[in-house]
Enzyme design. Structure first.
Site, mmCIF file in Angstrom:
data_model
loop_
_atom_site.group_PDB
_atom_site.id
_atom_site.type_symbol
_atom_site.label_atom_id
_atom_site.label_comp_id
_atom_site.label_asym_id
_atom_site.label_seq_id
_atom_site.Cartn_x
_atom_site.Cartn_y
_atom_site.Cartn_z
ATOM 1 N N LYS A 1 0.854 -1.203 0.000
ATOM 2 C CA LYS A 1 0.000 0.000 0.000
ATOM 3 C C LYS A 1 0.887 1.249 0.000
ATOM 4 C CE LYS A 1 -0.308 -0.358 5.040
ATOM 5 N NZ LYS A 1 -1.101 -0.921 6.145
ATOM 6 N N TYR B 1 16.847 29.360 7.504
ATOM 7 C CA TYR B 1 15.658 30.077 7.975
ATOM 8 C C TYR B 1 15.643 30.190 9.495
ATOM 9 C CZ TYR B 1 13.699 29.636 3.312
ATOM 10 O OH TYR B 1 13.469 29.726 1.976
HETATM 11 C C1 PLP Z 1 -0.247 -1.975 6.772
HETATM 12 C C2 PLP Z 1 -0.781 -3.244 7.279
HETATM 13 C C3 PLP Z 1 0.064 -4.357 7.434
HETATM 14 C C4 PLP Z 1 1.574 -4.269 7.289
HETATM 15 O O1 PLP Z 1 2.088 -3.727 8.494
HETATM 16 P P1 PLP Z 1 3.659 -3.583 8.748
HETATM 17 O O2 PLP Z 1 3.740 -3.106 10.148
HETATM 18 O O3 PLP Z 1 4.131 -2.549 7.781
HETATM 19 O O4 PLP Z 1 4.272 -4.896 8.511
HETATM 20 C C5 PLP Z 1 -0.518 -5.556 7.788
HETATM 21 N N1 PLP Z 1 -1.855 -5.658 8.004
HETATM 22 C C6 PLP Z 1 -2.686 -4.601 7.882
HETATM 23 C C7 PLP Z 1 -4.133 -4.768 8.151
HETATM 24 C C8 PLP Z 1 -2.181 -3.360 7.528
HETATM 25 O O5 PLP Z 1 -3.001 -2.313 7.425
#
Ligand code: PLP
Length: 368
Positions: free
Chosen positions: A40, A260
């Site tokens: 994702k 800055y």
């Molecule tokens: C994002 C997500 C993962 C992966 O989590 P990590 O901590 O990056 O390994 C797994 N399960 C769900 C439901 C998620 O939303």
């Protein structure tokens, strides 16, 4: 046509796909069973299609957050299992999920209603989400059985996998997942279903939670979700490196300020290096002074405010460094988790914000 002279800005994201494959195999070896690669948010900033192509032949599928992300993968020719971690947000999305052969997570009664009223040519597998304490998405343990039966009665629903997601899997303390595990077992006892419980933290630290399917995200990119002070629990290899060069070096007299707001004021004659990389590239603006930056293999401290396109480092202790010296902002010499901690956030967020600077992919390996 006008001649265009391209002055190449030296700032680059390097994405090491061979390391992605290595890290995936670590997750697979630890957890066993089937493994979905969580890609994702553009594969946590690494490029979803490139990562999916690199993992395609070894992963049992992919997981994304939105329908758009899933369709982006399908349009790029990624076949196989794609899980929608939050399911669908409206009716029309369920039809799209069917068209693109996606697997939705079901976490509300509304989504079940939509399932009942959508036409399918072939049975659609679904993942049913159980809330074991995160209290964001999912059915309560006492609702699970009834919900499961309701799904079973929908003719075009195929295999049902039951999943949960832990709120506290990043540490190594087994107590942190004891109560969620108790709830999971109680709710699913006697059901002949596949299960999925583990994100990276659970894969690395909680073997008691292993189920049929693992869902690693962060660890695929080479980062242990535990606090940076904890040595990575497995030999993970950072997939992303952010590199640049020292573009300009200048001298500050005592009392001169840099950047800055004049946040840094020279207490001694100070040799300042300018690096053409800033928060528009994804380097967090909130990173504190003193955050390490690797310059020609030596760690030097960040000074002053992060600008949109530049950061400044103190090179006083390394007089041999000249303009053009190679810089690594994060990757092998500086862990992205260190930068994140120094900015008051986590590696997840820093990686997701990687942008603008050119991306260079290394070793697109077709593994079997
Ligand atoms: C994002 C997500 C993962 C992966 O989590 P990590 O901590 O990056 O390994 C797994 N399960 C769900 C439901 C998620 O939303």
């Amino acid at each position: 046509m006008r001649d265009l002279i391209i002055m190449a800005r030296p700032t680059r994201f390097h994405i090491h796909l061979d390391r992605l494959i290595h890290n995936f195999k670590v997750a697979q070896r630890l957890h066993g069973g089937r493994v979905l690669a969580v890609i994702k948010a553009n594969a946590y900033g690494h490029g979803d299609v490139a990562c999916a192509e690199a993992l395609n032949s070894i992963a049992d599928g992919f997981a994304v957050a939105t329908l758009e992300e899933a369709i982006h993968l399908r349009d790029a020719g990624i076949p196989g299992h794609i899980l929608l971690l939050e399911g669908v947000f409206e009716k029309a999305e369920m039809r799209e999920a069917v068209t693109h052969n996606l697997t939705p997570v079901i976490h509300t009664p509304w989504q079940i209603g939509v399932l009942q009223h959508t036409d399918f040519a072939t049975p659609m597998p679904v993942w049913l989400k159980l809330d074991t304490g995160m209290h964001r998405l999912g059915f309560q343990p006492e609702e699970l059985r009834e919900t499961y039966e309701m799904l079973r009665r929908i003719a075009h629903v195929g295999e049902i996998t039951i999943m949960t997601h832990f709120a506290n899997a990043d540490g190594a303390d087994p107590e942190a997942i004891a109560e969620p595990m108790r709830q999971f077992h109680k709710a699913t006892q006697g059901l002949a279903v596949s299960t999925s419980l583990c994100n990276s933290g659970a894969i690395l630290g909680h073997p008691a939670a292993y189920g049929d399917w693992a869902r690693p995200g962060l660890m695929l990119y080479g980062i242990d979700p535990g606090v940076p002070a904890i040595r990575p629990r497995q030999a993970l290899q950072p997939v992303m490196r952010l590199t640049s060069e020292i573009s300009v070096i200048r001298m500050l007299a005592v009392g001169d300020a840099v950047g800055y707001g004049g946040l840094f004021k020279a207490q001694r004659p100070t040799r300042v290096g300018i690096i053409p990389c800033g928060y528009a590239d994804g380097y967090p603006r909130s990173a504190a002074q003193g955050t390490p930056v690797a310059v020609a293999g030596t760690l030097v401290p960040l000074i002053g405010r992060i600008s949109m396109d530049m950061i400044t480092v103190d090179l006083t202790e390394v007089p041999q460094i000249q303009p053009g010296a190679p810089v690594e902002l994060w990757g092998d010499q500086v862990a992205v988790s260190t930068v994140a901690q120094s900015a008051g956030t986590v590696a997840y967020e820093v990686l997701c914000h990687a942008r603008r600077a050119e991306i260079q992919y290394h070793a697109v390996v077709r593994s079997s």
